[in-house]
Structure formats: C-alpha cells, structure tokens
Design an enzyme around this catalytic site. Structure first.
Site, PDB file in Angstrom:
ATOM      1  N   ARG A 263      90.960  -0.926 112.233  1.00 17.93           N
ATOM      2  CA  ARG A 263      92.263  -1.316 112.364  1.00 17.93           C
ATOM      3  C   ARG A 263      93.120  -0.661 113.118  1.00 17.93           C
ATOM      4  O   ARG A 263      93.258   0.477 113.019  1.00 17.93           O
ATOM      5  CB  ARG A 263      92.615  -1.238 110.620  1.00 17.93           C
TER       6      ARG A 263
ATOM      7  N   THR B  90      99.572  -1.946 114.829  1.00 17.91           N
ATOM      8  CA  THR B  90      99.325  -3.477 114.528  1.00 17.91           C
ATOM      9  C   THR B  90      98.710  -3.941 113.515  1.00 17.91           C
ATOM     10  O   THR B  90      99.040  -4.890 113.090  1.00 17.91           O
ATOM     11  CB  THR B  90      99.121  -4.044 115.771  1.00 17.91           C
TER      12      THR B  90
ATOM     13  N   ASP C 201      91.988   5.480 101.870  1.00 13.25           N
ATOM     14  CA  ASP C 201      91.553   5.037 102.807  1.00 13.25           C
ATOM     15  C   ASP C 201      89.895   5.289 102.744  1.00 13.25           C
ATOM     16  O   ASP C 201      89.391   6.473 102.649  1.00 13.25           O
ATOM     17  CB  ASP C 201      91.894   5.845 104.345  1.00 13.25           C
TER      18      ASP C 201
ATOM     19  N   ASP D 134      87.631   7.175 105.028  1.00 13.41           N
ATOM     20  CA  ASP D 134      88.030   8.912 105.098  1.00 13.41           C
ATOM     21  C   ASP D 134      87.536   9.191 103.790  1.00 13.41           C
ATOM     22  O   ASP D 134      87.150  10.436 103.781  1.00 13.41           O
ATOM     23  CB  ASP D 134      89.564   8.986 105.250  1.00 13.41           C
TER      24      ASP D 134
HETATM   25  C1  PRP Z   1      89.330  -0.241 106.682  1.00 17.62           C
HETATM   26  C2  PRP Z   1      88.350  -1.135 105.535  1.00 17.62           C
HETATM   27  C3  PRP Z   1      88.412  -2.378 106.282  1.00 17.62           C
HETATM   28  C4  PRP Z   1      89.815  -2.443 106.815  1.00 17.62           C
HETATM   29  C5  PRP Z   1      90.512  -3.169 105.702  1.00 17.62           C
HETATM   30  O1  PRP Z   1      88.665  -0.027 107.933  1.00 17.62           O
HETATM   31  O2  PRP Z   1      87.209  -0.523 105.668  1.00 17.62           O
HETATM   32  O3  PRP Z   1      87.616  -2.496 107.431  1.00 17.62           O
HETATM   33  O4  PRP Z   1      90.403  -1.236 106.889  1.00 17.62           O
HETATM   34  O5  PRP Z   1      91.919  -3.512 106.208  1.00 17.62           O
HETATM   35  P1  PRP Z   1      92.547  -4.803 106.769  1.00 17.62           P
HETATM   36  O6  PRP Z   1      92.018  -6.245 105.610  1.00 17.62           O
HETATM   37  O7  PRP Z   1      93.911  -4.783 106.825  1.00 17.62           O
HETATM   38  O8  PRP Z   1      92.107  -5.432 108.012  1.00 17.62           O
HETATM   39  P2  PRP Z   1      89.339   1.064 108.956  1.00 17.62           P
HETATM   40  O9  PRP Z   1      89.819   0.376 109.990  1.00 17.62           O
HETATM   41  O10 PRP Z   1      90.286   1.856 108.362  1.00 17.62           O
HETATM   42  O11 PRP Z   1      87.939   1.532 109.612  1.00 17.62           O
HETATM   43  P3  PRP Z   1      86.814   2.467 109.185  1.00 17.62           P
HETATM   44  O12 PRP Z   1      85.995   1.864 108.087  1.00 17.62           O
HETATM   45  O13 PRP Z   1      86.246   2.913 110.378  1.00 17.62           O
HETATM   46  O14 PRP Z   1      87.668   3.526 108.498  1.00 17.62           O
HETATM   47  N1  URA Z   2      91.970   0.167 104.609  1.00 16.63           N
HETATM   48  C1  URA Z   2      91.494   1.097 103.550  1.00 16.63           C
HETATM   49  O1  URA Z   2      90.539   1.870 103.677  1.00 16.63           O
HETATM   50  N2  URA Z   2      92.202   1.242 102.555  1.00 16.63           N
HETATM   51  C2  URA Z   2      93.361   0.426 102.353  1.00 16.63           C
HETATM   52  O2  URA Z   2      94.338   0.402 101.143  1.00 16.63           O
HETATM   53  C3  URA Z   2      93.803  -0.571 103.279  1.00 16.63           C
HETATM   54  C4  URA Z   2      92.861  -0.578 104.184  1.00 16.63           C
END
Ligand code: PRP
Ligand code: URA
Length: 208
Positions: free
Chosen positions: A103, A107, A199, A202
């Site tokens: 994400r 944006t 997150d 994380d």
């Molecule tokens: C997080 C989560 C989803 C996304 C959800 O991933 O694991 O994939 O955000 O958010 P959305 O519904 O608003 O799209 P992130 O983009 O942080 O990547 P990561 O899994 O690599 O930490």
């Molecule tokens: N992605 C995450 O990991 N946590 C949130 O709360 C939203 C998006």
C-alpha cells in the site's frame, strides 16, 4: 455472496491477544498461525465432497473425500504469509499463489511487485488470504489480477476488516464471499483499522 464473521471463542480470544500493543513479534506470529487454522476450517466448511472405495482392516467401505481439483491459497504479500502457513498445515496438498502488493502510504493505492500462481487456476477454488481488509484496495486489486487470468471461484479470508473495506470489496467483487474474525469500527485518516491491531506486516516481522 455475503460476509461471514467467525465468532469461534478460540478465534476471538487469540485475536484479543494479537491486538494488544505489548504482544511480541514471536507471539503475534504464533497466534496468527494458530488462528489461521481455525479460519481455514470455516472457509472450507462447505467444500464439495465425493466418496471413494477403500478397504479398512475390517472391511471395504465407501468413504468421503474432497471432490475436484486441489485448492489454491493465494497470499497477498507480505502479511498474507502469516495466514498461509497455518492453512497449509491443514491442507498440505494445496497449491500456492503469491501476489506481491504493498500500500502506498500517501495514496493508499496498491503497488504491484510480484505475481506467481499455478497455471491452471481457472477450474480451482482460490482462497485469497491477507490479515487486513482496510480500504480494500489491495484485496480488490489482488482479485482483479486473479480474474484477469481466468479465476472464477474465489473466496477472501482475512483476520480483521473495516466496514468501509467490506462495503467497497463487496461492491467490487459481489461474487467473492468474505470470511473474517471481526469487523472493527472505522478507518482512521491514514487508512488504519480502528481499533485494529496496527500494521500486520510490521507486527509479524518486527519491522517497526
Ligand atoms: C497491509 C495488509 C493489506 C493491506 C490492507 O499490507 O497486509 O495487504 O495493507 O490495506 P488496504 O485494504 O487499505 O489495501 P501492506 O501494504 O502494509 O504491505 P505488507 O503486507 O508488505 O506490510
Ligand atoms: N494494513 C494494516 O496492516 N493495518 C491496518 O490497520 C490497515 C492496513
């Protein structure tokens, strides 16, 4: 197709511990893996069955087995992998797809960086996994990517969802049922689920 909230007491108890700020990285990963096996049980509850002839030490019998081609678990990287391992514990023969999306923090739109799936996804049930459904941008795009390659039979499994994400997702993909352990209150101005758990990536990997 609807939204199923998995209210099983063990799922809810483990989710509460995962939400806690003080839960360690190792603890979070272990709990997510454990929870994913319980969620997998629910998302596969109505799989089609057939019977096969077998012989027990006592006699021959007709016994139930899964029908159709092997399942595909599609993990949205990276946090999806936290659900994947526990699901593979239950369905070790499942095929696995990896969908690399992150994400953009400004944006909130998904940025694609990887896609690898079994070639014959057309006739298989695909269970897309990601712990978080926030804006739903990532999940919607992941399923667009699968549909562009011919997938028609898809389910989406997450741990936590925001009401805004559920609404957008079900409008974009009304044919894809959603399974989640909880639907929280709202999204904050940064697109985080409130109260949420932070997150997920994380917290799983200790990157913040
Ligand atoms: C997080 C989560 C989803 C996304 C959800 O991933 O694991 O994939 O955000 O958010 P959305 O519904 O608003 O799209 P992130 O983009 O942080 O990547 P990561 O899994 O690599 O930490
Ligand atoms: N992605 C995450 O990991 N946590 C949130 O709360 C939203 C998006």
């Amino acid at each position: 197709m609807g939204v199923t909230v998995v209210t099983h007491p063990l799922v809810q108890h483990k989710l509460t511990i995962m939400r806690k700020r003080e839960t360690s990285t190792a603890g979070f990963r272990r709990l997510l893996r454990e929870t994913s096996t319980l969620l997998c049980y629910e998302v596969t509850r109505d799989l089609e069955m057939t019977t096969t002839e077998i012989e027990t030490p006592i006699m021959k019998m007709s016994s139930p087995v899964l029908e159709g081609k092997k399942l595909v678990f599609a993990s949205i990287l990276r946090a999806g992998n936290g659900l994947l391992e526990g699901m593979l514990d239950l369905v070790p023969a499942a095929r696995v797809a990896h969908i690399g999306l992150y994400r953009d923090h400004e944006t909130l739109m998904p940025v694609e960086y990887y896609f690898k799936a079994p070639e014959d996804i057309v006739n298989r049930l695909i269970i897309v996994v990601d712990p978080m459904l926030a804006t739903a941008n990532s999940a919607i795009e992941a399923i667009n990517m699968l549909k562009r390659r011919g997938a028609t039979n898809i389910r989406f499994l997450c741990l936590l969802a925001a009401p805004e994400g559920i609404k957008r997702f079900t409008e974009a993909h009304p044919d894809v049922p959603v399974y989640t352990a909880a639907i929280d209150d709202h999204l904050d101005e940064n697109g985080y689920i409130v109260p949420g758990l932070g997150d997920a990536g994380d917290r799983m990997y200790g990157t913040k």
